[in-house]
Design an enzyme around this catalytic site. Structure first.
Site, mmCIF file in Angstrom:
data_model
loop_
_atom_site.group_PDB
_atom_site.id
_atom_site.type_symbol
_atom_site.label_atom_id
_atom_site.label_comp_id
_atom_site.label_asym_id
_atom_site.label_seq_id
_atom_site.Cartn_x
_atom_site.Cartn_y
_atom_site.Cartn_z
ATOM 1 N N CYS A 77 0.728 -1.144 0.093
ATOM 2 C CA CYS A 77 -0.145 0.034 -0.142
ATOM 3 C C CYS A 77 0.466 1.113 0.372
ATOM 4 C CB CYS A 77 -1.318 0.242 1.075
ATOM 5 S SG CYS A 77 -1.845 1.541 1.830
ATOM 6 N N CYS A 80 0.615 4.036 2.438
ATOM 7 C CA CYS A 80 0.843 3.715 4.036
ATOM 8 C C CYS A 80 2.328 3.749 4.181
ATOM 9 C CB CYS A 80 0.491 2.224 4.281
ATOM 10 S SG CYS A 80 -1.434 1.047 3.936
#
Ligand SMILES: [Zn+2]
Length: 160
Positions: A77, A80
């Site tokens: 991700c 993230c």
């Protein structure tokens, strides 16, 4: 990542002075404590703690005397990765006031399912054993701190 282990009663941290392992009880994470061996003050975790088991997560959030900030993330991700250094700042600046943990939703898929995490990164705050707030998406450190303080304030007032 912080050098922290979990057991039934608390977090196990290494003394910065002598290396002795000491337990910080979940119920007293915000208290000042001293190393059992050399009596130097122990610093509470000042880096995000990676959670590796659901049992560790449950023990921490159900018993922690401090608000627990949970970052639900996964290695693939992109956003993230942007939020990771911000969480490091929060953990360093708020050591002893909040605990920052990271939950890899690929590794601990049962937690993602239990809390119905639909997108990552999602940040959640746990206080008094339950989730009290969450927000989706990457945030700078200042905003994360404000979010946690606002979420945790009513809990602190009730327990007084
Ligand atoms: Zn020591």
């Amino acid at each position: 990542m912080a050098d922290v282990a979990f057991d039934d009663r608390g977090l196990i941290v290494s003394c910065a002075s002598c290396g002795q392992k000491n337990r910080l009880a979940y119920e007293r994470l915000g208290d000042e404590t001293r190393c059992g061996q050399c009596k130097q003050g122990l610093t509470p975790p000042a880096e995000p703690i990676e959670i590796h088991s659901t049992a560790d997560f449950d023990r921490l959030v159900s018993r922690s005397s401090l608000p627990v900030v949970v970052d639900y993330w996964a290695p693939w991700c992109g956003p993230c990765r942007m939020v990771a250094p911000e969480l490091k700042k929060v953990a360093a600046r708020q050591a002893g006031k909040m605990v920052v943990v990271k939950v890899n939703t690929d590794e601990l898929a049962d937690l993602g399912t239990r809390y119905n995490i639909r997108s990552i990164p999602t940040l959640a705050v746990f206080g008094g054993g339950k989730e009290i707030a969450r927000t989706a998406g990457a945030r700078p450190a200042d905003e994360i701190e404000r979010f946690v303080r606002q979420a945790a304030a009513p809990t602190a007032a009730r327990s007084r």
